[in-house]
Design an enzyme around this catalytic site. Structure first.
Site, short mmCIF file in Angstrom:
data_model
loop_
_atom_site.label_atom_id
_atom_site.label_comp_id
_atom_site.label_asym_id
_atom_site.label_seq_id
_atom_site.Cartn_x
_atom_site.Cartn_y
_atom_site.Cartn_z
CD GLU A 104 22.85 39.00 -38.05
OE1 GLU A 104 23.37 37.97 -37.60
OE2 GLU A 104 21.83 39.52 -37.55
CD GLU A 124 20.66 34.42 -39.23
OE1 GLU A 124 20.14 34.49 -40.36
OE2 GLU A 124 21.63 35.12 -38.88
N1 3HC Z 1 28.54 26.66 -37.03
C1 3HC Z 1 29.21 25.53 -36.74
N2 3HC Z 1 29.51 24.58 -37.65
C2 3HC Z 1 29.11 24.81 -38.90
C3 3HC Z 1 28.40 25.95 -39.28
C4 3HC Z 1 28.11 26.90 -38.28
N3 3HC Z 1 27.45 28.04 -38.57
N4 3HC Z 1 28.14 25.89 -40.60
C5 3HC Z 1 28.68 24.74 -41.04
N5 3HC Z 1 29.26 24.07 -40.01
C6 3HC Z 1 30.00 22.80 -40.08
C7 3HC Z 1 29.09 21.65 -40.49
O1 3HC Z 1 28.46 21.09 -39.37
C8 3HC Z 1 30.07 20.71 -41.12
O2 3HC Z 1 30.74 20.02 -40.08
P1 3HC Z 1 31.26 18.51 -40.30
O3 3HC Z 1 32.21 18.58 -41.46
O4 3HC Z 1 31.88 18.19 -39.00
O5 3HC Z 1 30.04 17.71 -40.61
C9 3HC Z 1 31.08 21.64 -41.79
O6 3HC Z 1 30.92 22.91 -41.14
C10 3HC Z 1 30.88 21.84 -43.26
O7 3HC Z 1 29.52 22.17 -43.49
P2 3HC Z 1 28.71 21.60 -44.73
O8 3HC Z 1 28.90 20.13 -44.83
O9 3HC Z 1 27.33 22.12 -44.60
O10 3HC Z 1 29.49 22.30 -45.93
P3 3HC Z 1 28.94 22.91 -47.27
O11 3HC Z 1 30.11 23.41 -48.00
O12 3HC Z 1 28.01 21.95 -47.92
O13 3HC Z 1 28.04 24.17 -46.85
C11 3HC Z 1 27.51 26.21 -45.69
C12 3HC Z 1 28.62 25.28 -46.25
C13 3HC Z 1 26.68 26.76 -46.85
C14 3HC Z 1 28.16 27.31 -44.94
C15 3HC Z 1 26.57 25.36 -44.78
O14 3HC Z 1 27.37 24.68 -43.83
C16 3HC Z 1 25.57 26.17 -44.00
O15 3HC Z 1 24.54 26.49 -44.53
N6 3HC Z 1 25.89 26.44 -42.72
C17 3HC Z 1 24.97 27.10 -41.82
C18 3HC Z 1 24.89 28.57 -42.09
C19 3HC Z 1 23.95 29.21 -41.11
O16 3HC Z 1 22.88 28.75 -40.82
N7 3HC Z 1 24.38 30.36 -40.58
C20 3HC Z 1 23.59 31.06 -39.62
C21 3HC Z 1 23.94 30.58 -38.26
S1 3HC Z 1 22.92 31.27 -37.01
C22 3HC Z 1 23.53 32.84 -36.82
O17 3HC Z 1 24.43 33.23 -37.52
C23 3HC Z 1 22.90 33.64 -35.75
C24 3HC Z 1 23.25 35.09 -35.88
O18 3HC Z 1 22.22 35.77 -36.54
C25 3HC Z 1 23.48 35.73 -34.53
#
Ligand code: 3HC
Ligand code: NAI
Length: 700
Positions: A104, A124
């Protein structure tokens, strides 16, 4: 500038660089850093601005750890508004995954470029949310309404090339030098006099939307959403993008985002996100525990499980041998593997070429001497401790030192199996779920003598082949199957007490289970449990199996014989209630002296799910699972438990442990003590007014 966001002028272009490991999430510091940098760029000598990230990825979303806490300024909408209204042209330069709030942010920039390996997405929905910073308003303006709905309701990221075709990315960069290429692109835009393209100014293309389009879309979604509300709200937001001016649309989006953020469903799904990552961590295992190299794998037994497990390794590019007792066994095992791959090819989900390269990695043998060089063996022979010990003793004789000896047993005592070898430290459980090539869960079972590096390697290789790994200790059925016993037992007893199969399944499915317990029995085959009961040689409590046994003896084995608890349409496989079975249930209840009564939906749900919570509490006390979240992950990935409820333990916390405890006591008093003894940990937490999550924090 700030510890996580830097800003510098490079060749006349203002470069904003986010550096906030691990995934550059939009924490308060990142938001503030970007805002300050954009403001600064307005008054300096920059001709344009590039926003990019250090480390493994572009911004991967809002910082989920901040959710549910008081908001901190500046909010994301304020930052995005500054980017969009910047008088200097702003280019987002994407690598890794631009997800959620990250994408976004890029959509609020005037142009987006990405290296070929990048992906963009709005995941999301997987957290029970919707894109809350303009995603639902801007994506339809760029990609069209249908594509936007598909992207946002599925949550699936889109590769750069496809995103470019959809209009979401303006330029796919040629190389991997992100910064250099992005600066070049920004300069080209400035020199060609490109306009400040603000997505908000684009009109949504309404031409593809027929009357009733949104209603139809909602109906289609309802089937797959299984009671999740986020999907419905996403449709409302996209509808708003079509009908309202953008500022009103953004207001609507924020309103619905806040509603979802405060919903128990999103709390559950956020819990699941973190629990999954936490489960990968073994509390007492040092971070630098060495990992053994796994280059070649062997599977003993090419049956239902062995074939699927072999496919998991071949899919990850690891050569794997299947060992069977006879040439026919080898043929049959390889045949099943080939058939499975062919189905995928037929569905258009895999090319012939891919299938061939995977099949080339799988070979078969009947000779244990062929296993001299393998690094990991997974035994998946019949569930018979004697045969398993024989196999392990043969493996001990032929496998090289350091080879990991794993068993896929569902129930057997792995400590006992390990006595068959001279190297019990190399023995571990790797319990896959059926179908093994599809199901994501892997229980890694740590036996009494399992060495640290063996455990660490099993967890690591599990992740490599795409599984979500949860560690369990040895006990009958480990985490998942041990807990399932109470669930299955109550399903059967509910029938005797007066609920029909349809009522039991409907209540479980309305709760969100992928399939109710009675229908699952029919799917798995009622003969499996029947044979297992016979093999035990003891007399089971008839209340837990009398109907199932009678059905098997009537040749009603479940779906495979066209009838079990239900009748099945031979063509569609649709299930249908069968009056004959309902009469049988009544007869058996009478035989056991059970007076049948009306059973409420609430009673069905409590009797099915509270035993999971109670057994889970025992499992925690005994240390069989490390954390309540680990148990939740087992149920989410192995048993079709609805993610919007977070898993059985999180569900218990949401219901309130006092309420769960009181209800279990009530069942103990009304239904008898045999299966309703509250676990001491449940009782303690209920009395103290605490949750499993509180307990987990105290243990950490
Ligand atoms: N916020 C906080 N921490 C996050 C995060 C996030 N969005 N995304 C990942 N992390 C943290 C994980 O908890 C993990 O922490 P740890 O090492 O302490 O366990 C670390 O980052 C690494 O994450 P992964 O083990 O998942 O690493 P990968 O490389 O396998 O994957 C990724 C990376 C594809 C970015 C995956 O972490 C992911 O899918 N993250 C979530 C993405 C997401 O859902 N984004 C949307 C959030 S909601 C939002 O944005 C609302 C908005 O519309 C206003
Ligand atoms: P299966 O009966 O389909 O396959 C077992 C295979 O092992 C047969 O092909 C048999 O020929 C072969 N075999 C037997 N003895 C052997 C030996 N000494 N050497 C080599 N091959 C031998 O059984 P299934 O269902 O695949 O189960 C295997 C194991 O996996 C069991 O321990 C079971 O508890 C476990 N498991 C089964 C699940 C399921 O849903 N079927 C799920 C998770 C675990």
């Amino acid at each position: 500038m700030s510890s996580v966001v830097s800003y510098e002028l490079i060749d006349g272009i203002g470069v904003i660089k986010v550096n906030s490991p691990p995934v550059n999430a939009l924490s308060q510091a990142v938001r503030e850093g970007i805002l300050n940098a954009v403001n600064k760029a307005q008054d300096d000598d920059s001709e344009a601005v590039v926003l990019l990230c250090e480390g493994r990825t572009f911004i991967a979303g809002a910082d989920i750890t901040e959710f549910g806490k008081p908001p901190k300024e500046p909010g994301l909408p304020e930052v995005l508004s500054a980017l969009e209204s910047s008088k200097k042209l702003v280019v987002a330069a994407i690598h890794g995954t631009a997800l959620g709030g990250g994408f976004e942010t890029a959509l609020a920039c005037h142009y987006r470029c990405a290296i070929p390996s990048a992906k963009v997405g709005l995941p999301e929905v997987n957290l029970g949310l919707l894109p809350g910073a303009g995603g639902t308003q801007r994506v339809p303006r760029l990609a069209g309404v249908k594509a936007a709905l598909d992207m946002i309701t599925s949550g699936k990221p889109v590769p750069a090339a496809q995103a470019s075709e959809m209009g979401l990315i303006d330029e796919v960069l040629s190389g991997d030098d992100l910064q250099g290429e992005a600066i070049r692109y920004a300069r080209d835009l400035v020199e060609s006099g490109a306009l400040l393209k603000r997505v908000r100014d684009i009109e949504v293309d309404k031409s593809t939307i027929e009357p009733g389009f949104f209603d139809k879309y909602r109906k289609q979604l309802a089937k797959r959403a299984r009671g999740q509300i986020a999907q419905d709200r996403i449709v409302s937001c996209v509808e708003a993008a079509v009908e309202l001016p953008i500022d009103k649309g953004l207001e609507r989006e924020r309103e619905l985002f806040v509603e979802l953020m405060n919903s128990p469903q999103s709390a559950a799904m956020r819990h699941a996100f973190f629990a999954e990552r936490e489960a990968a961590k073994i509390k007492d295992l040092p971070k630098d525990t060495p990992i053994r190299d796994i280059k070649r794998v062997a599977i003993i037994g090419g049956g239902t499980m062995g074939g699927g497990i072999a496919m998991c390794f071949a899919n990850a590019g690891i050569p794997v041998q299947i060992v069977e007792i006879s040439d026919e066994g080898v043929e049959r095992g390889l045949g099943i593997v080939k058939k499975n791959y062919s189905i995928t090819v037929k569905k258009g989900k895999m090319s012939e070429e891919h299938m061939k390269s995977r099949l080339d990695l799988i070979s078969g043998t009947t000779n244990y001497d062929d296993l001299k060089d393998v690094d990991l063996v997974i035994e998946a022979v019949f569930e018979d401790p004697k045969i398993k010990k024989e196999v392990f003793s043969k493996l001990d004789a032929v496998c090289k030192p350091g080879c990991i000896l794993a068993t896929n047993t569902s129930y057997q005592d792995i400590d006992e199996i390990a006595t068959a070898v001279k190297r019990p430290e190399d023995v571990v459980g790797m319990h896959f779920f059926s179908p093994a090539n599809v199901m994501k869960l892997l229980e890694v079972v740590r036996a009494e003598k399992t060495a640290d590096d063996v455990l660490a390697t099993a967890m690591k290789i599990g992740k490599k082949i795409g599984k979500v790994c949860v560690m369990a200790r040895v006990c009958y059925g480990f985490i998942g199957n041990r807990m399932l016993q109470g669930y299955g037992r109550q399903a059967h007893m509910l029938l005797l007490d007066g609920a029909t199969p349809t009522q039991v399944d409907a209540a479980a499915e309305e709760f969100g289970m992928a399939m109710g317990p009675i229908a699952v029995g029919d799917l798995a085959g009622l003969d499996i449990g029947y044979k297992a009961r016979q093999a035990l040689g003891t007399t089971p409590d008839p209340r837990t199996c009398i109907i199932a046994d009678a059905l098997v003896e009537m040749d009603r084995l479940g779906q495979k014989s066209g009838a079990g608890y239900y009748k099945y349409d031979p063509e569609t496989r649709a299930r249908q209630a069968d009056p004959e079975v309902e009469a049988l249930i009544k007869e058996k209840a009478k035989e056991l002296g059970i007076e049948q009564r009306e059973i409420s939906k609430e009673e069905i749900v409590d009797r099915l799910f509270f035993p999971l919570i109670n057994e889970g509490a025992l499992i925690l006390e005994e240390g069989v699972a490390q954390r309540p979240g680990d148990i939740d992950i087992v149920y989410l990935y192995g048993y079709g438990f609805p993610v919007a409820r977070g898993g059985p333990m999180f569900y218990g916390d949401q219901v309130g442990l006092k309420k769960v405890y009181d209800r279990i006591c009530e069942f103990r008093d009304t239904l008898g003590e045999d299966y309703w003894k509250p676990a001491p940990l449940l009782e303690k937490l209920a009395r103290e007014g605490k949750t499993f999550a509180d307990w987990a924090k105290e243990q950490a």
